[in-house]
Scaffold this active site. Structure first.
Site, PDB file in Angstrom:
ATOM      1  N   TYR A  24       0.836  -1.210   0.000  1.00  0.00           N
ATOM      2  CA  TYR A  24       0.000   0.000   0.000  1.00  0.00           C
ATOM      3  C   TYR A  24       0.867   1.256   0.000  1.00  0.00           C
ATOM      4  O   TYR A  24       0.604   2.216  -0.726  1.00  0.00           O
ATOM      5  CB  TYR A  24      -0.918  -0.009   1.224  1.00  0.00           C
ATOM      6  CG  TYR A  24      -1.649   1.299   1.418  1.00  0.00           C
ATOM      7  CD1 TYR A  24      -2.565   1.761   0.460  1.00  0.00           C
ATOM      8  CD2 TYR A  24      -1.416   2.089   2.536  1.00  0.00           C
ATOM      9  CE1 TYR A  24      -3.217   2.971   0.629  1.00  0.00           C
ATOM     10  CE2 TYR A  24      -2.071   3.292   2.712  1.00  0.00           C
ATOM     11  CZ  TYR A  24      -2.966   3.744   1.755  1.00  0.00           C
ATOM     12  OH  TYR A  24      -3.601   4.956   1.920  1.00  0.00           O
ATOM     13  N   TYR A 129      -9.180  16.332   2.681  1.00  0.00           N
ATOM     14  CA  TYR A 129      -9.790  15.946   1.408  1.00  0.00           C
ATOM     15  C   TYR A 129     -11.188  16.508   1.378  1.00  0.00           C
ATOM     16  O   TYR A 129     -11.857  16.575   2.414  1.00  0.00           O
ATOM     17  CB  TYR A 129      -9.903  14.416   1.310  1.00  0.00           C
ATOM     18  CG  TYR A 129      -8.633  13.704   0.943  1.00  0.00           C
ATOM     19  CD1 TYR A 129      -7.978  13.992  -0.253  1.00  0.00           C
ATOM     20  CD2 TYR A 129      -8.112  12.706   1.758  1.00  0.00           C
ATOM     21  CE1 TYR A 129      -6.814  13.299  -0.591  1.00  0.00           C
ATOM     22  CE2 TYR A 129      -6.962  12.021   1.419  1.00  0.00           C
ATOM     23  CZ  TYR A 129      -6.316  12.332   0.240  1.00  0.00           C
ATOM     24  OH  TYR A 129      -5.165  11.655  -0.101  1.00  0.00           O
ATOM     25  N   THR A 155      -5.955  18.874  -0.431  1.00  0.00           N
ATOM     26  CA  THR A 155      -5.489  17.996  -1.516  1.00  0.00           C
ATOM     27  C   THR A 155      -6.535  17.896  -2.618  1.00  0.00           C
ATOM     28  O   THR A 155      -7.685  17.554  -2.346  1.00  0.00           O
ATOM     29  CB  THR A 155      -5.164  16.599  -0.963  1.00  0.00           C
ATOM     30  OG1 THR A 155      -4.187  16.740   0.062  1.00  0.00           O
ATOM     31  CG2 THR A 155      -4.643  15.684  -2.056  1.00  0.00           C
ATOM     32  N   HIS A 278       0.872  13.175  -6.398  1.00  0.00           N
ATOM     33  CA  HIS A 278       0.472  12.268  -5.327  1.00  0.00           C
ATOM     34  C   HIS A 278       1.417  11.061  -5.264  1.00  0.00           C
ATOM     35  O   HIS A 278       0.977   9.930  -5.021  1.00  0.00           O
ATOM     36  CB  HIS A 278      -0.982  11.810  -5.555  1.00  0.00           C
ATOM     37  CG  HIS A 278      -1.751  11.599  -4.271  1.00  0.00           C
ATOM     38  ND1 HIS A 278      -2.594  12.538  -3.736  1.00  0.00           N
ATOM     39  CD2 HIS A 278      -1.796  10.556  -3.402  1.00  0.00           C
ATOM     40  CE1 HIS A 278      -3.148  12.075  -2.611  1.00  0.00           C
ATOM     41  NE2 HIS A 278      -2.680  10.885  -2.385  1.00  0.00           N
ATOM     42  N   ARG A 281       0.586   8.042  -7.412  1.00  0.00           N
ATOM     43  CA  ARG A 281      -0.498   7.174  -6.955  1.00  0.00           C
ATOM     44  C   ARG A 281      -1.834   7.507  -7.581  1.00  0.00           C
ATOM     45  O   ARG A 281      -2.833   6.851  -7.303  1.00  0.00           O
ATOM     46  CB  ARG A 281      -0.633   7.281  -5.427  1.00  0.00           C
ATOM     47  CG  ARG A 281       0.587   6.748  -4.710  1.00  0.00           C
ATOM     48  CD  ARG A 281       0.583   7.126  -3.246  1.00  0.00           C
ATOM     49  NE  ARG A 281      -0.346   6.366  -2.460  1.00  0.00           N
ATOM     50  CZ  ARG A 281      -0.096   5.171  -1.937  1.00  0.00           C
ATOM     51  NH1 ARG A 281       1.060   4.611  -2.139  1.00  0.00           N
ATOM     52  NH2 ARG A 281      -0.999   4.541  -1.213  1.00  0.00           N
TER      53      ARG A 281
HETATM   54  C1  LIG Z   1       0.675   5.432   1.559  1.00  0.00           C
HETATM   55  C2  LIG Z   1       0.376   6.837   1.147  1.00  0.00           C
HETATM   56  C3  LIG Z   1      -0.741   7.469   1.614  1.00  0.00           C
HETATM   57  C4  LIG Z   1      -1.002   8.780   1.280  1.00  0.00           C
HETATM   58  N1  LIG Z   1      -2.073   9.413   1.805  1.00  0.00           N
HETATM   59  C5  LIG Z   1      -2.264  10.700   1.522  1.00  0.00           C
HETATM   60  C6  LIG Z   1      -3.289  11.403   2.158  1.00  0.00           C
HETATM   61  O1  LIG Z   1      -4.000  10.858   2.986  1.00  0.00           O
HETATM   62  N2  LIG Z   1      -3.484  12.705   1.823  1.00  0.00           N
HETATM   63  C7  LIG Z   1      -2.685  13.337   0.923  1.00  0.00           C
HETATM   64  O2  LIG Z   1      -2.884  14.509   0.644  1.00  0.00           O
HETATM   65  N3  LIG Z   1      -1.681  12.693   0.330  1.00  0.00           N
HETATM   66  C8  LIG Z   1      -1.450  11.416   0.628  1.00  0.00           C
HETATM   67  N4  LIG Z   1      -0.410  10.771   0.043  1.00  0.00           N
HETATM   68  C9  LIG Z   1       0.467  11.512  -0.867  1.00  0.00           C
HETATM   69  C10 LIG Z   1       1.633  12.115  -0.113  1.00  0.00           C
HETATM   70  O3  LIG Z   1       1.207  13.177   0.685  1.00  0.00           O
HETATM   71  C11 LIG Z   1       2.687  12.684  -1.072  1.00  0.00           C
HETATM   72  O4  LIG Z   1       2.089  13.520  -2.014  1.00  0.00           O
HETATM   73  C12 LIG Z   1       3.461  11.614  -1.801  1.00  0.00           C
HETATM   74  O5  LIG Z   1       3.658  10.484  -1.003  1.00  0.00           O
HETATM   75  C13 LIG Z   1       4.797  12.178  -2.218  1.00  0.00           C
HETATM   76  O6  LIG Z   1       5.534  11.274  -2.948  1.00  0.00           O
HETATM   77  P1  LIG Z   1       6.687  10.381  -2.333  1.00  0.00           P
HETATM   78  O7  LIG Z   1       6.009   9.281  -1.570  1.00  0.00           O
HETATM   79  O8  LIG Z   1       7.379   9.876  -3.559  1.00  0.00           O
HETATM   80  O9  LIG Z   1       7.558  11.241  -1.467  1.00  0.00           O
HETATM   81  C14 LIG Z   1      -0.142   9.467   0.403  1.00  0.00           C
HETATM   82  C15 LIG Z   1       0.975   8.814  -0.074  1.00  0.00           C
HETATM   83  C16 LIG Z   1       1.259   7.526   0.299  1.00  0.00           C
HETATM   84  C17 LIG Z   1       2.494   6.876  -0.216  1.00  0.00           C
END
Ligand SMILES: Cc1cc2nc3c(=O)[nH]c(=O)nc-3n(C[C@H](O)[C@H](O)[C@H](O)COP(=O)(O)O)c2cc1C
Ligand SMILES: Cc1cc2nc3c(=O)[nH]c(=O)nc-3n(C[C@H](O)[C@H](O)[C@H](O)COP(=O)(O)O)c2cc1C
Ligand SMILES: Cc1cc2nc3c(=O)[nH]c(=O)nc-3n(C[C@H](O)[C@H](O)[C@H](O)COP(=O)(O)O)c2cc1C
Ligand SMILES: Cc1cc2nc3c(=O)[nH]c(=O)nc-3n(C[C@H](O)[C@H](O)[C@H](O)COP(=O)(O)O)c2cc1C
Lengths: 386, 386, 386, 386
Positions: A24, A129, A155, A278, A281
């Protein structure tokens, strides 16, 4: 192995976490094209080596959204990060506090806003969110403000959740309810240390901020369902105006990858944006954030602060982003790897790794202060014979 | 593993099918340069991430050749697809019908036109190869029309069959008759489930439409021989005029990769073309279809519908092709992987995977309808300083 | 495995030959950069797929240096090729004869000029290295003429032999005399079939054309030494004039990679050149021959015939070279792989593979005769928006 | 395996050395991006193959900083190189002397200046780091001069030491003192031959030149600490002026990668510079030295000598660097691999390998003397149609 880098911590996390949890965190959307691009594009950007400039006093201190920081880096919002270590977000927030960098709590964190607030002294940021349930939205904003959060990270790159193949394969979100349960139980049993330390002793493993809505006992499947049903895909720049008007603190729009959208954010009166896909993702196939950055910086230059995330894996990457005009960077997965591997100490070490690398990179590009990092220290020279 | 993507279904198919059958589906011509290019070139095409546009009502509905479809995707003609599951083409045609997308039956299908027609309600498309035996050709067209087919897909990129190394290696077409027999028997025995379910229970394993010519008992070797001897390499645009005049329904020319040929198709009065290199199974070294697409779209813009196939492996690829001007896409191998892995349910799941991905990609590029997909949502930005 | 391609025959040869012999054939100079480039650059050159042109009568017939050929391909000169199968060069020359393509015998062949001549009907070509021993040179030319050779291939890209790391590692040329002997004996014992069929039954394993100088019993080490000491690095274009004057037949200069040198060859009055980097066995870091070709063709257009070798691994590669202006191609390693794997039958099959592929590639690019292959059938289109 | 190339010697060294020692030599800074770039960029630079020029007398002789050399190559300064074989620097210096190329002793060598001087006849070069302890600096310069060193190599690309992940992982510099000790002891025990030959018989394993300061018994950890504390990051071009004034011999500035810095070196009155990124061990993300070279050569043309190091792995690389304007090259790791594998004989063989390759490359590019190597022998031709 003695961990030296973010990639080493990634391996330790893989050994520590139940399979589905690691997948995940680690995975990206669809074919993970953008996930791969993020780090690769950063890594390919070349720096100019400069010598014999006095670099005996290199300072990495800067400010982010008006707040002084020891390093222009923040721990980004990561959903259920708290499942990776006992009361994980509290541990991470403390590590950030000790290191002098901001911590941003996700809407869908394990620990509630109040729990994190109680466990730390420093202000932290809160990420939101847009949810269909506007009552929940309103209430959450009030809780955040009450807890001392003065920076709201909104976000916008997740109007709908993208599919991550790995989550389906691992049984986190794919297969029948029965298949999912079985797969997850097996994977947890294969990691007894996590099962004991987090699974048993780290209870409740629920979503702190959503518990009011979902209840304390809601499992991971209920969470997915609620999320899926509650993301509001109808939000527009127009709807954001209300948020802007009601939120007294700093407002940061997270998930901008296009200069036209960056201009909109500036017009809205946002204090900052996060150039982000993101972490690869969401829209697979999107540009890496570092490739998107220069045009965005040019479009909003000076009107608001520009942060960047997605793929920042070393202090050198921080220097690259800053050189191209970012005010700071956010890391997502890296701090979670640290947390999963070694709890708060792991997070502290991760930040220290970035810090050391920034320091070296500044010294070797001949810069003593963050302000000196500009396009001047980059080069796109290639071999030509003319 | 719970399958999440086309590549997962590919692996399942590999486990399920006798070696030579999997290789036949999976392989490409000669060194598979074009096969590799097809997906890679698609994957490298970058999409613009856009935010805060109301994407609460995304619709993937469109039309293909005048026919309403739930998604601008069709299941392409695949020879002996029916050998991959019991009465395979019927199962696939039903899955397509349920999903609301067209199914195209190959000339050299296992199930005859009549069998598919009897098993489904919806019209399906019929694909024709130019055969030396013009009587067979004429008769086949009449059978198709009688069965309700109103769209004829005329494939032109196979005047001669190319060599696929894998088929020689696997014993499908290489080695002495004796070697071939032995290799195939062994490979079938290694897949008892297929042997029972398809090999035994799925009889007759002949070519439904050619049975009239070859007889019901004709084995795979007779089939290859007949095909090899019957492909008519002398066909020209001129010869196609007769077909055009006699076929009352829609006529689609499949296998165009060059803008000059596209113009010819328009002049002929075709209703559509399929930009295709036959999934990398014919001219190895040819351009990927996505690279060929823009010039072709420019050349025939508006005069006929432009479909694209070869290498479309995700909903993102569909969005890319549509953004570059295609009206829809065709998939070949992907649906066959689904069929081989799980029969009709597998095909349905494959279509659902594409559909979900298109939906997400549209939402994240800020598009609510298929009509909005244009070159605007693509970007070729790269990293440049100043 | 039933071999389908050149790469399959390569694997079979690897299984059949003593390690040092396979490495000798397979390897290239130093880091094998050019060796890798040769095939890769060919493979990347894209062909235009054209449809609905009458390709029912595709002919691959052409001429090479005035001589009619069934396919514009020749078996190139390969030193000690005859060690790969019993009386190897005779077997290969017969296979070429049966296929209707020229065979070129190396100066340092196992079978002598006379033995090959006795074993075949067709004329063959003879390749010469400039040797210090001008008496040997003169005598050899006379023997070749007497044996019916009318085409002399003069190789100029080996003024000094380059180092091939693999030969040192394998013990062919590296280590002490004692180490070498031991390594080679062990490697031969590991391939009993070769040891029996070639090592024992194929005697004498000497250099047929040099036996007069070295004696029949000279081992591989004497051969290396003689070669090393006898290559004449002082030869210039000037010295070639004598050869030109004395040789009544066709003169081909082999090993041209630069347009300036190509012009010199034209001025010398050569009948042809071979654009070649000696299969990546000499100047590592040199351009691939396909990249060098166009400028050379432009420089000497029409003044002499231009052949190309190095890296031609499929019929598609032949078509590519011809499209860029070559009159024909030469293959080195591929026919030796065939010979090592299956003797003369292997060589025949290798030629047939190339032939089939040329035929398919011609049909699919819409060409019926070799003369139609021109730059028109190539494309360098890439993906661009707008 | 009989070693044929630098990469073969690398493998032998890996088998011979304790893990942490091999990793220390082999590794680069951070993600090793620049380390990888160094050799790759060199390897991709294409040479023009020229034929039929008299190359019977190829000479690789040249001069470096006024000193005649048999090959324009020097053994570069490598810290604790002497730990790789018994009294390692003496063995290496002797090998260089025998081969007729310069040897440069590092500040932080195992053998002292005096020991190396006593063991060799030829002058050697001495490399200096700017240290905080100016007394030590002054004394060391005097010792070097007294020992006959007339060329001072002043290294400027290490104002701070970069992190090398591998050293942390291996326990050389990472982990607690206890972890480090344990890891290193285990790794030494796994290499009994080294433990006996170097660890026991090669004592003292201290830093010969720093022993006066640190004492003879100082372990590897004291050494790291002293280095870390003593590097002087405040040095500027200004501070170098004193060095320039006091040093009577040749002064070479090592670690220039930018043309602006190269101009500074010229203005300072340096006799030479080394275009270098410290073998990818300092600023990860910096350009490869070969890409940086041409602009630097253009900037200082003729004002001082330009050497190049970082990634030179073959004689072809030497030819490439010289063709782009370097006067000579320096190798670091390669000679240490040779030393670790086979002591002085290994170093001699490494130099011989480079020499042979230069000779072949010169012959095949048609050059008889080093002076003829110019941009003329390089090409950037790529495949283009029309
Ligand atoms: C497991 C996971 C959960 C995440 N959940 C959120 C979240 O709840 N809200 C959000 O704005 N971004 C979320 N993100 C995005 C991160 O804030 C961020 O944009 C991203 O991880 C940056 O890239 P990096 O993992 O390569 O550093 C999530 C990322 C990951 C990996
Ligand atoms: C096993 C197989 C058999 C095929 N048989 C036919 C056929 O009978 N008629 C036809 O027009 N195309 C045939 N094709 C080509 C497909 O219709 C389609 O062009 C191609 O598969 C698209 O590429 P994709 O597999 O990458 O999606 C076949 C393709 C495969 C893989
Ligand atoms: C094992 C071997 C031996 C060779 N010996 C000769 C030779 O004796 N004379 C010659 O002119 N070329 C010789 N060559 C070069 C070939 O004639 C030809 O240029 C080269 O093999 C073409 O590249 P390819 O192997 O990639 O097809 C030799 C090549 C190989 C692989
Ligand atoms: C293990 C090691 C130790 C080094 N120590 C020094 C040193 O003490 N002083 C110095 O100026 N350079 C030092 N260098 C850098 C080398 O002098 C040289 O710049 C570099 O190794 C060249 O790159 P190469 O190893 O790819 O040939 C060291 C390099 C290595 C690999």
């Amino acid at each position: 192995m003695i961990p030296a880098s973010v990639s080493d911590y990634r391996l330790l996390a893989k050994k520590r976490l139940p399979h589905f949890l690691f997948e995940y965190i680690d995975g990206g959307a669809f074919s993970e094209t953008t996930l791969t691009r993020n780090s690769r594009d950063l890594q390919q950007l070349a720096l100019r080596q400069r010598v014999l400039r006095d670099v005996s006093c290199v300072s990495t201190a800067s400010t982010l959204l008006g707040q002084p920081v020891s390093l222009p880096l923040a721990l980004g919002p990561v959903g259920i990060a708290g499942f990776n270590a006992r009361r994980g977000e509290v541990q991470a927030a403390r590590a950030a506090e000790q290191a002098g960098v901001p911590f941003c709590l996700s809407t869908v964190s394990a620990c509630s806003i109040e729990e994190v607030s109680a466990g730390t002294q420093a202000d932290f940021w809160f990420q939101l969110y847009m949810m269909r349930d506007r009552g929940f939205l309103q209430a959450t904003l009030e809780r955040a403000w009450a807890a001392g959060c003065r920076t709201l990270v909104f976000t916008v790159d997740m109007p709908v959740p993208a599919t991550r193949y790995r989550d389906i394969r691992s049984g986190l979100s794919g297969g029948s309810a029965w298949q999912r349960q079985l797969a997850r139980v097996c994977q947890v049993l294969a990691r007894p240390r996590w099962a004991m330390d987090v699974g048993l002793m780290g209870q409740p493993l629920s979503l702190g901020n959503v518990a009011s809505v979902l209840g304390d006992k809601a499992g991971i499947d209920e969470f997915w369902r609620w999320l899926g049903e509650n993301f509001d895909a109808s939000v527009t720049w127009k709807s954001l105006e209300t948020v802007r008007q009601h939120w007294q603190g700093k407002l940061v729009i997270k998930g901008i990858l296009d200069s036209e959208d960056a201009r909109e954010a500036a017009q809205l009166g946002a204090d900052g944006i996060v150039v982000s896909n993101h972490g690869g993702r969401q829209l697979d196939g999107a540009l890496s954030s570092i490739v998107a950055l220069p045009r965005i910086v040019d479009a909003v230059a000076g009107e608001l602060e520009v942060l960047l995330d997605s793929g920042v894996r070393s202090g050198l990457d921080i220097v690259r982003a800053l050189a191209l005009g970012a005010n700071g960077v956010i890391i997502g997965r890296p701090w979670v790897y640290g947390l999963a591997a070694r709890g708060g100490a792991g997070v502290r070490d991760i930040i220290a790794i970035y810090e050391r690398e920034v320091r070296v990179a500044m010294a070797l590009t001949g810069c003593s202060s963050i302000a000196e990092l500009s396009r001047e220290i980059l080069t796109t020279d290639t071999l030509t014979l003319d």
